[in-house]
Design a protein around this motif. Structure first.
Motif: not given
Ligand SMILES: Cc1ncc(COP(=O)(O)O)c(C=O)c1O
Length: 365
Positions: A324-325, A357-363
């Motif tokens: 979300l952020e 890309s957000a998911l990869k960044r979070i992981l």
């Protein structure tokens, strides 16, 4: 005085449906713009321009009540699917179909059977009329039709809800499995076959459930214009059923449950087969893009036949909030008894990119 005490106990026991938040609300809450919403299985292409034009034209008549019998839309559906008009029920979204089936056929003391992890409205519609829902354990997150058959017979259920494909799991039941189920089920038990995502099925998985209506008068097929046709906001769905069944459902619906703008748009949408084809093609590519990357990231996902996919991830709620952020809304599915999972709708390539890309960044954090 506590006014909720005035409601019957079965109404007070209902856990409210949790809809996805609108983009505008989240942008206000988070103080960001450009949010991508992949949370409600909407069509990222929007709607057919022909449907939008028909809706615009229908605005000229909004001072008048709509056709309560939905003649034009029923005519278009009957031409398309070869179903007599008195075997068609129109609704305010296909959600209405689920409620009308429950309202027409269930009452206090009756039972309805559905699967664990199945669409949230089945228990809601069942409980709202004081009936009892029986949720049957799933196999690999999909419906266990043999167990559902056994449960329906043992509980003397009046109604069985089946979602094909199911939301939020995306699982699919083959025509052969459904036919075995329908043949074995006593004919005095009604089956709502919820095909909200039917138009998304790949060619090789298509089946002609409408043809089954002749053999199974206890079958109610529920479909929607909200998903592949992209008319979610207008709220229009329909059901095909035996004339007696359709008659009972029509008796409990609001006389003007589908507004005239929705009716006009739906008629035009039904005719635009190219738009549905484009939608399908985009979805097929987007599904490959997202599941390919989920696989490369080592994340478990459930192969999906809809326009969304559920994947398992450690700290799912933390990931959800972090997404979300970063401007991406997905859907936690804890309320479907899948606390470690998130569901993402397939978007445009650029939206899928932003999610991935957000998911990869979070992981990587
Ligand atoms: C399986 C299933 N059935 C029915 C619906 C109801 O959709 P609508 O009322 O917009 O037709 C949905 C919506 O998410 C769904 O996922």
């Amino acid at each position: 005085m506590n006014y909720s005490d005035l409601a019957p106990p079965y109404i007070r026991a209902i856990a409210p449906y949790q809809p996805g938040k609108p983009i505008s609300e989240l942008e206000r809450e988070l103080g960001i713009t450009g949010i991508v919403k992949l949370a409600s299985n909407e069509n990222p292409l929007g709607a057919s321009p022909k449907a939008v034009a028909a809706a615009r034209a229908a605005l000229d008549e909004i001072a008048l009540y709509p056709d309560g019998n939905g003649f034009e839309l029923k005519y278009a559906l009957s031409q398309r699917y070869g179903v007599p008009q008195n075997h068609i029920v129109l609704g305010n979204g296909s959600n209405d179909m689920l409620e009308l089936a429950a309202r027409a056929f269930l009452t206090v003391g009756d039972k309805a059977v559905y699967s664990d992890h199945a669409f949230a409205v089945y228990p809601l519609a069942t409980q709202a009329v004081g009936a009892t829902g029986v949720s049957v354990p799933a196999i690999n997150y999909g419906h266990d039709l043999k167990a559902m058959l056994k449960s329906a017979v043992e509980h003397k259920a009046k109604l069985v809800f089946i979602a094909n494909p199911n939301n939020p799991t995306g699982t699919f039941l083959s025509a052969a499995a459904l036919l075995d189920f329908l043949r074995a089920l006593p004919s005095n038990i009604l089956v709502v076959l919820d095909e909200a995502y039917n138009e998304y099925l790949p060619e090789e998985n298509r089946y002609d459930s409408v043809a089954w209506l002749k053999e199974f008068p206890n079958l109610i097929i529920s479909r929607t214009f909200s998903k592949a046709y992209g008319l979610a906001s207008l709220r229009v769905g329909y059901a095909f059923a035996h004339g007696d069944v359709a008659d009972m459902m029509n008796r409990v619906r609001q006389p003007f449950n589908v507004n005239s703008v929705a009716q006009a748009a739906a008629v035009a949408a039904l005719q635009d087969e190219d738009f549905v084809r484009q939608t399908n093609e985009l979805n097929r590519r987007g599904m490959a893009q997202i599941t390919g990357e989920l696989g490369r990231l080592g994340l478990e996902y459930i192969p999906s036949f809809g326009n969304f996919v559920a994947f398992r991830i450690a700290n799912a709620m933390v990931v959800y909030r972090r997404l979300l952020e970063l401007g991406v809304i997905v859907r936690p599915i804890t309320s479907y008894d899948m606390p470690g999972w998130l569901r993402v709708s397939i978007g445009l390539q650029i939206q899928n990119d932003k999610f991935l890309s957000a998911l990869k960044r979070i992981l990587g954090e």
